[in-house]
Motif scaffolding. Sequence first.
Motif, mmCIF file in Angstrom:
data_model
loop_
_atom_site.group_PDB
_atom_site.id
_atom_site.type_symbol
_atom_site.label_atom_id
_atom_site.label_comp_id
_atom_site.label_asym_id
_atom_site.label_seq_id
_atom_site.Cartn_x
_atom_site.Cartn_y
_atom_site.Cartn_z
ATOM 1 N N PHE A 11 -10.234 81.585 66.182
ATOM 2 C CA PHE A 11 -11.052 82.640 65.578
ATOM 3 C C PHE A 11 -10.416 83.091 64.271
ATOM 4 N N LYS A 12 -11.226 83.217 63.237
ATOM 5 C CA LYS A 12 -10.723 83.670 61.943
ATOM 6 C C LYS A 12 -10.412 85.167 61.964
ATOM 7 N N LYS A 13 -11.129 85.920 62.805
ATOM 8 C CA LYS A 13 -10.812 87.323 63.090
ATOM 9 C C LYS A 13 -10.596 87.395 64.599
ATOM 10 N N MET A 18 -7.251 87.991 70.662
ATOM 11 C CA MET A 18 -6.839 86.580 70.697
ATOM 12 C C MET A 18 -7.392 85.832 69.491
ATOM 13 N N THR A 19 -6.598 84.919 68.958
ATOM 14 C CA THR A 19 -7.083 84.085 67.862
ATOM 15 C C THR A 19 -7.272 82.636 68.291
ATOM 16 N N ASP A 20 -6.648 82.226 69.395
ATOM 17 C CA ASP A 20 -6.752 80.848 69.858
ATOM 18 C C ASP A 20 -7.062 80.805 71.348
ATOM 19 N N LEU A 21 -8.087 80.018 71.696
ATOM 20 C CA LEU A 21 -8.452 79.796 73.094
ATOM 21 C C LEU A 21 -8.627 78.294 73.299
ATOM 22 N N TYR A 22 -8.398 77.843 74.531
ATOM 23 C CA TYR A 22 -8.488 76.422 74.866
ATOM 24 C C TYR A 22 -9.413 76.241 76.062
ATOM 25 N N PHE A 23 -10.262 75.221 75.983
ATOM 26 C CA PHE A 23 -11.259 74.975 77.017
ATOM 27 C C PHE A 23 -11.309 73.491 77.349
ATOM 28 N N GLY A 24 -11.944 73.178 78.478
ATOM 29 C CA GLY A 24 -12.108 71.789 78.888
ATOM 30 C C GLY A 24 -13.407 71.178 78.411
ATOM 31 N N SER A 25 -14.313 71.998 77.885
ATOM 32 C CA SER A 25 -15.595 71.491 77.383
ATOM 33 C C SER A 25 -16.189 72.492 76.405
ATOM 34 N N LEU A 26 -17.165 72.039 75.645
ATOM 35 C CA LEU A 26 -17.863 72.945 74.721
ATOM 36 C C LEU A 26 -18.630 74.003 75.499
ATOM 37 N N LYS A 27 -19.252 73.617 76.605
ATOM 38 C CA LYS A 27 -20.039 74.551 77.411
ATOM 39 C C LYS A 27 -19.168 75.689 77.938
ATOM 40 N N ALA A 28 -17.921 75.391 78.285
ATOM 41 C CA ALA A 28 -17.015 76.409 78.831
ATOM 42 C C ALA A 28 -16.749 77.533 77.832
ATOM 43 N N GLN A 32 -17.221 82.219 78.399
ATOM 44 C CA GLN A 32 -16.223 83.263 78.177
ATOM 45 C C GLN A 32 -16.453 84.057 76.892
ATOM 46 N N VAL A 33 -17.007 83.412 75.864
ATOM 47 C CA VAL A 33 -17.151 84.048 74.558
ATOM 48 C C VAL A 33 -18.638 84.144 74.205
ATOM 49 N N PRO A 34 -19.113 85.311 73.793
ATOM 50 C CA PRO A 34 -20.519 85.457 73.412
ATOM 51 C C PRO A 34 -20.893 84.568 72.217
ATOM 52 N N GLU A 35 -22.130 84.110 72.237
ATOM 53 C CA GLU A 35 -22.652 83.231 71.193
ATOM 54 C C GLU A 35 -22.524 83.841 69.799
ATOM 55 N N ASP A 36 -22.750 85.130 69.665
ATOM 56 C CA ASP A 36 -22.674 85.757 68.347
ATOM 57 C C ASP A 36 -21.243 85.795 67.808
ATOM 58 N N ILE A 37 -20.245 85.734 68.675
ATOM 59 C CA ILE A 37 -18.848 85.675 68.236
ATOM 60 C C ILE A 37 -18.531 84.268 67.727
ATOM 61 N N ILE A 38 -19.073 83.246 68.395
ATOM 62 C CA ILE A 38 -18.869 81.856 67.981
ATOM 63 C C ILE A 38 -19.629 81.574 66.682
ATOM 64 N N GLY A 39 -20.813 82.142 66.558
ATOM 65 C CA GLY A 39 -21.580 81.979 65.322
ATOM 66 C C GLY A 39 -22.484 80.766 65.294
ATOM 67 N N ILE A 40 -22.652 80.090 66.444
ATOM 68 C CA ILE A 40 -23.548 78.943 66.535
ATOM 69 C C ILE A 40 -23.973 78.803 67.998
ATOM 70 N N LYS A 41 -25.217 78.404 68.211
ATOM 71 C CA LYS A 41 -25.703 78.188 69.572
ATOM 72 C C LYS A 41 -25.104 76.908 70.138
ATOM 73 N N CYS A 60 -15.206 80.820 63.106
ATOM 74 C CA CYS A 60 -14.222 80.093 63.902
ATOM 75 C C CYS A 60 -14.105 78.628 63.479
ATOM 76 N N ILE A 61 -13.069 77.987 63.993
ATOM 77 C CA ILE A 61 -12.865 76.550 63.844
ATOM 78 C C ILE A 61 -12.766 75.993 65.260
ATOM 79 N N ILE A 62 -13.540 74.963 65.545
ATOM 80 C CA ILE A 62 -13.533 74.343 66.863
ATOM 81 C C ILE A 62 -13.078 72.903 66.698
ATOM 82 N N ARG A 63 -12.007 72.546 67.416
ATOM 83 C CA ARG A 63 -11.463 71.185 67.355
ATOM 84 C C ARG A 63 -11.475 70.578 68.746
#
Length: 79
Positions: A11-13, A18-28, A32-41, A60-63
Amino acid sequence: MESSKVVHVHFKKPYEGMTDLYFGSLKAIYLQVPEDIIGIKYKSLTNAIRGKDCYENKRCIIRIGALQRMSNIKNKDKQ
């Protein structure tokens, strides 16, 4: 060595401190995080990242990467 997919969200803000979170899939991410925080559906993200390992927007940046771990193979001689 075995590997499994890991999704890193930076997360840029900070989101809830938290600024960094790790998941096992995009759906996950969206469990945990609302769509408006991610900025994309979710569906748009899957299309945007198809064939790539990174997505970035103003929030955010998603890798997508591989988590390396040791194999769980037992030696038959030691039974």
